[in-house]
Design a protein around this motif. Structure first.
Motif, PDB file in Angstrom:
ATOM      1  N   GLY A  65      38.314  32.248  10.152  1.00  0.00           N
ATOM      2  CA  GLY A  65      38.330  31.871  11.565  1.00  0.00           C
ATOM      3  C   GLY A  65      39.662  32.071  12.255  1.00  0.00           C
ATOM      4  O   GLY A  65      39.729  32.113  13.478  1.00  0.00           O
ATOM      5  N   GLU A  66      40.754  32.210  11.453  1.00  0.00           N
ATOM      6  CA  GLU A  66      42.064  32.350  12.109  1.00  0.00           C
ATOM      7  C   GLU A  66      42.764  33.653  11.749  1.00  0.00           C
ATOM      8  O   GLU A  66      43.946  33.819  12.015  1.00  0.00           O
ATOM      9  N   ASN A  67      42.029  34.559  11.134  1.00  0.00           N
ATOM     10  CA  ASN A  67      42.677  35.802  10.698  1.00  0.00           C
ATOM     11  C   ASN A  67      43.073  36.686  11.874  1.00  0.00           C
ATOM     12  O   ASN A  67      44.192  37.207  11.920  1.00  0.00           O
ATOM     13  N   ALA A  68      42.152  36.859  12.823  1.00  0.00           N
ATOM     14  CA  ALA A  68      42.453  37.702  13.989  1.00  0.00           C
ATOM     15  C   ALA A  68      43.620  37.093  14.764  1.00  0.00           C
ATOM     16  O   ALA A  68      44.522  37.799  15.222  1.00  0.00           O
ATOM     17  N   TYR A  69      43.604  35.780  14.894  1.00  0.00           N
ATOM     18  CA  TYR A  69      44.658  35.065  15.613  1.00  0.00           C
ATOM     19  C   TYR A  69      46.032  35.328  14.972  1.00  0.00           C
ATOM     20  O   TYR A  69      47.001  35.643  15.637  1.00  0.00           O
ATOM     21  N   LYS A  70      46.066  35.210  13.640  1.00  0.00           N
ATOM     22  CA  LYS A  70      47.333  35.419  12.923  1.00  0.00           C
ATOM     23  C   LYS A  70      47.849  36.838  13.101  1.00  0.00           C
ATOM     24  O   LYS A  70      49.023  37.055  13.383  1.00  0.00           O
TER      25      LYS A  70
ATOM     26  N   ASP B 133      36.879  40.081  25.068  1.00  0.00           N
ATOM     27  CA  ASP B 133      36.817  38.614  25.155  1.00  0.00           C
ATOM     28  C   ASP B 133      37.296  37.916  23.882  1.00  0.00           C
ATOM     29  O   ASP B 133      37.871  36.841  23.937  1.00  0.00           O
ATOM     30  N   GLN B 134      36.970  38.492  22.738  1.00  0.00           N
ATOM     31  CA  GLN B 134      37.256  37.802  21.472  1.00  0.00           C
ATOM     32  C   GLN B 134      38.608  38.180  20.883  1.00  0.00           C
ATOM     33  O   GLN B 134      39.038  37.593  19.887  1.00  0.00           O
ATOM     34  N   TYR B 135      39.278  39.173  21.449  1.00  0.00           N
ATOM     35  CA  TYR B 135      40.479  39.754  20.853  1.00  0.00           C
ATOM     36  C   TYR B 135      41.549  38.696  20.503  1.00  0.00           C
ATOM     37  O   TYR B 135      42.055  37.994  21.372  1.00  0.00           O
ATOM     38  N   GLY B 136      41.814  38.588  19.205  1.00  0.00           N
ATOM     39  CA  GLY B 136      42.895  37.713  18.740  1.00  0.00           C
ATOM     40  C   GLY B 136      42.624  36.228  18.875  1.00  0.00           C
ATOM     41  O   GLY B 136      43.535  35.411  18.725  1.00  0.00           O
TER      42      GLY B 136
ATOM     43  N   LEU C 143      38.689  42.153  12.984  1.00  0.00           N
ATOM     44  CA  LEU C 143      38.745  40.765  12.493  1.00  0.00           C
ATOM     45  C   LEU C 143      38.152  39.816  13.538  1.00  0.00           C
ATOM     46  O   LEU C 143      37.414  38.885  13.199  1.00  0.00           O
ATOM     47  N   SER C 144      38.470  40.041  14.799  1.00  0.00           N
ATOM     48  CA  SER C 144      38.000  39.153  15.873  1.00  0.00           C
ATOM     49  C   SER C 144      36.482  39.123  15.926  1.00  0.00           C
ATOM     50  O   SER C 144      35.868  38.058  16.018  1.00  0.00           O
ATOM     51  N   ILE C 145      35.869  40.305  15.883  1.00  0.00           N
ATOM     52  CA  ILE C 145      34.405  40.365  16.006  1.00  0.00           C
ATOM     53  C   ILE C 145      33.750  39.817  14.740  1.00  0.00           C
ATOM     54  O   ILE C 145      32.751  39.088  14.814  1.00  0.00           O
ATOM     55  N   ALA C 146      34.320  40.127  13.579  1.00  0.00           N
ATOM     56  CA  ALA C 146      33.737  39.612  12.335  1.00  0.00           C
ATOM     57  C   ALA C 146      33.801  38.084  12.325  1.00  0.00           C
ATOM     58  O   ALA C 146      32.871  37.412  11.859  1.00  0.00           O
ATOM     59  N   GLU C 147      34.877  37.517  12.872  1.00  0.00           N
ATOM     60  CA  GLU C 147      34.995  36.054  12.921  1.00  0.00           C
ATOM     61  C   GLU C 147      34.098  35.463  14.004  1.00  0.00           C
ATOM     62  O   GLU C 147      33.555  34.373  13.842  1.00  0.00           O
ATOM     63  N   SER C 148      33.943  36.191  15.084  1.00  0.00           N
ATOM     64  CA  SER C 148      33.004  35.752  16.120  1.00  0.00           C
ATOM     65  C   SER C 148      31.591  35.730  15.548  1.00  0.00           C
ATOM     66  O   SER C 148      30.813  34.796  15.780  1.00  0.00           O
ATOM     67  N   ASN C 149      31.255  36.750  14.763  1.00  0.00           N
ATOM     68  CA  ASN C 149      29.944  36.802  14.103  1.00  0.00           C
ATOM     69  C   ASN C 149      29.736  35.575  13.208  1.00  0.00           C
ATOM     70  O   ASN C 149      28.681  34.947  13.244  1.00  0.00           O
ATOM     71  N   ALA C 150      30.774  35.223  12.466  1.00  0.00           N
ATOM     72  CA  ALA C 150      30.657  34.090  11.543  1.00  0.00           C
ATOM     73  C   ALA C 150      30.599  32.756  12.277  1.00  0.00           C
ATOM     74  O   ALA C 150      30.304  31.726  11.688  1.00  0.00           O
TER      75      ALA C 150
END
Lengths: 286, 215
Positions: free
Chosen positions: A66-71, A52-55, A92-99
């Motif tokens: 917040g935009e690292n996985a996206y990039k 669900d959170q991928y990218g 990166l996606s999960i770590a940003e979702s956590n934050a």
């Protein structure tokens, strides 16, 4: 409390993942079948959230990440293998979702919760394995994490980031090695190689928040899990046995000065840019 | 540390001590009062007061007091949900004295009954409830917990314990008001009890709350 040496001795007659579940039963009285069921629910949530959170872009609590996985997801990898790339985007996606207050599995902690999803989602995508086989590796990751938690610590506040993200990566390396080899010795070598590579890593979150550098450390160190597993699978051994490496990590952790253990006062948290960032954020955060 | 703790728990981020622990303390209060309060004041101490928004501690507390579970993705929307409930809420920053750095005091009002609970988030998502209505205690909420306001009189405790059929793990009793002859009894149990109504109907029992642990 069992050392890795104890566990490995018991693997002569049983596979490692079963030894780990049996030992848990001796300690806590929990039926291994029931425990396996609970752990399977947790692994399913990990894979679900990874998908669900991928990218995705995330609006994190402080906005520092917040935009690292996206990039990375938009970028065509030049050096990473398909496997490492998926693992890194996921971490990166999960770590940003956590934050951003997303649902995570704190495996082994919230701050290091990107590594295990990275490893497992990459296995799922690239190898398309049977879920039960994946679950065996998840249990082995837990066994390694438990040895570290009981012999040393998995808390950044107690032992620095080596104890937190180091443990996550050691668990990830263990899972990868077990998935390919089913060999407890290779698992121990892979985990030891990870911990030796992050020995002394400090916990220095900017402002005390789980964003900088935590998110990118998740992304980078999932690759340490992968390379360490690869080394171990090739037959490379850690000269120092896993148990002794964990003991060393504990000693290093307890001698780290307080300001390098999750206080947000040392390391990169104590740079002019970090201090400025926090001064500006304070207006919104209190 | 057991395997489920190393590989979990399922929660919302970003921090087990600042988010998960905070939510659990507030959810304990929600369960104690048996629903969403009409009004709540969160008094934040120490590290909670310094970083609360950046760790989502405020949303976690609100989510807990409206009864959301620790893995509910709606926790981040706790402000909106609380407003929809018509809940009046306040956050205050205060020095609560010589207590754990992650401590919160929660004052609630529901149907004109007031309660005041203090708790600390002691790491890894574990909590310690340290005060219930000014009675000091040390509840981990790892047990099913009974909180009883009872008559401060001989045999009151005896009659309560006689109705409890499951094993008692820990027990606290303190006099809270000599003039009103009131005492507070807190009982941690190994298993849930079925006969809460029987306890409530005892002549020596004024108020009785049963707080089931989350599994």
């Amino acid at each position: 409390m069992y050392t890795w040496k104890d566990i490995q001795k018991m693997c002569k007659s049983l596979p490692l993942h079963e030894v780990i579940l049996n030992l848990e039963m001796f300690e806590t009285g929990v039926d291994p079948k029931k425990l396996r069921g609970k752990l399977s629910d947790m692994l399913r949530i990990i894979l679900e959230e990874a998908k669900d959170q991928y990218g995705k872009k995330h609006k994190t609590l402080t906005g520092m990440t917040g935009e690292n996985a996206y990039k990375l997801n938009k970028h065509v990898p030049k050096f990473l293998s398909e496997f490492s790339y998926i693992a890194t985007v996921t971490a990166l996606s999960i770590a940003e979702s956590n934050a951003s207050m997303g649902r995570i599995v704190a495996c082994p902690t919230a701050g290091a919760s990107g590594i295990i999803p990275g490893v497992f989602y990459a296995i799922e995508k690239v190898y398309k394995p049977d879920f039960e086989k994946l679950l065996d590796s998840f249990i082995v990751a837990g066994g390694v994490g438990k040895v570290i938690a009981n012999k040393a610590t998995i808390s950044g506040a107690a032992g620095g980031c080596q104890a937190e993200i180091g443990t996550a990566a050691a668990m990830g390396a263990a899972a990868l090695s077990y998935f390919i080899s089913n060999d407890p010795e290779k698992v121990a070598n892979a985990s030891a190689l990870v911990l030796k590579s992050v020995m002394g890593l400090v916990c220095d979150p900017v402002g005390g928040f789980v964003e900088v550098p935590c998110v990118k450390r998740n992304g980078n160190l999932v690759n340490l899990a992968i390379s360490s597993a690869e080394l171990a699978l090739s037959g490379i051994k850690s000269i120092i046995p896993f148990d002794e490496v964990v003991d060393a990590m504990k000693r290093v952790g307890s001698t780290l000065p307080q300001n390098l253990r999750e206080t947000g006062e040392g390391g990169i948290a104590n740079t002019p840019t970090a201090k400025n960032l926090i001064l500006n954020l304070r207006k919104f955060l209190i | 540390m057991n395997l489920l703790k190393v590989l979990g728990p399922v929660m919302v981020g970003p921090s087990s001590s600042h988010t998960l622990g905070a939510l659990k303390i507030a959810r304990f209060v929600y369960k104690l009062i048996g629903g969403v309060p009409d009004e709540v004041t969160f008094i934040l101490h120490g590290s909670f007061s310094k970083t609360y928004k950046g760790h989502g501690t405020d949303r976690a507390l609100l989510a807990g007091i409206i009864g959301l579970r620790q893995d509910n993705p709606e926790i981040k929307n706790a402000y909106e949900i609380a407003k929809n409930f018509g809940l009046k809420f306040h956050f205050k920053l205060e020095d609560l004295g010589d207590v754990h750095p992650n401590t919160v005091k929660i004052k609630v009002k529901r149907d004109n009954v007031f309660h005041e609970i203090e708790g600390s988030s002691i790491g890894g998502g574990d909590i310690k409830i340290t005060f219930i209505d000014s009675v000091p205690c040390e509840l981990s909420w790892d047990y099913d917990t009974l909180v009883i306001v009872n008559k401060d009189a001989p045999s009151a405790l005896k009659s309560i314990l006689a109705t409890i059929k499951v094993n008692v793990a820990n027990l606290y009793l303190r006099r809270i008001n000599l003039l009103q002859e009131k005492a507070l009894t807190i009982i941690e149990l190994d298993e849930p009890i079925e006969n809460i109504e029987e306890i409530k109907s005892l002549p020596s029992v004024f108020e009785c709350y049963f707080i089931r642990r989350d599994n």
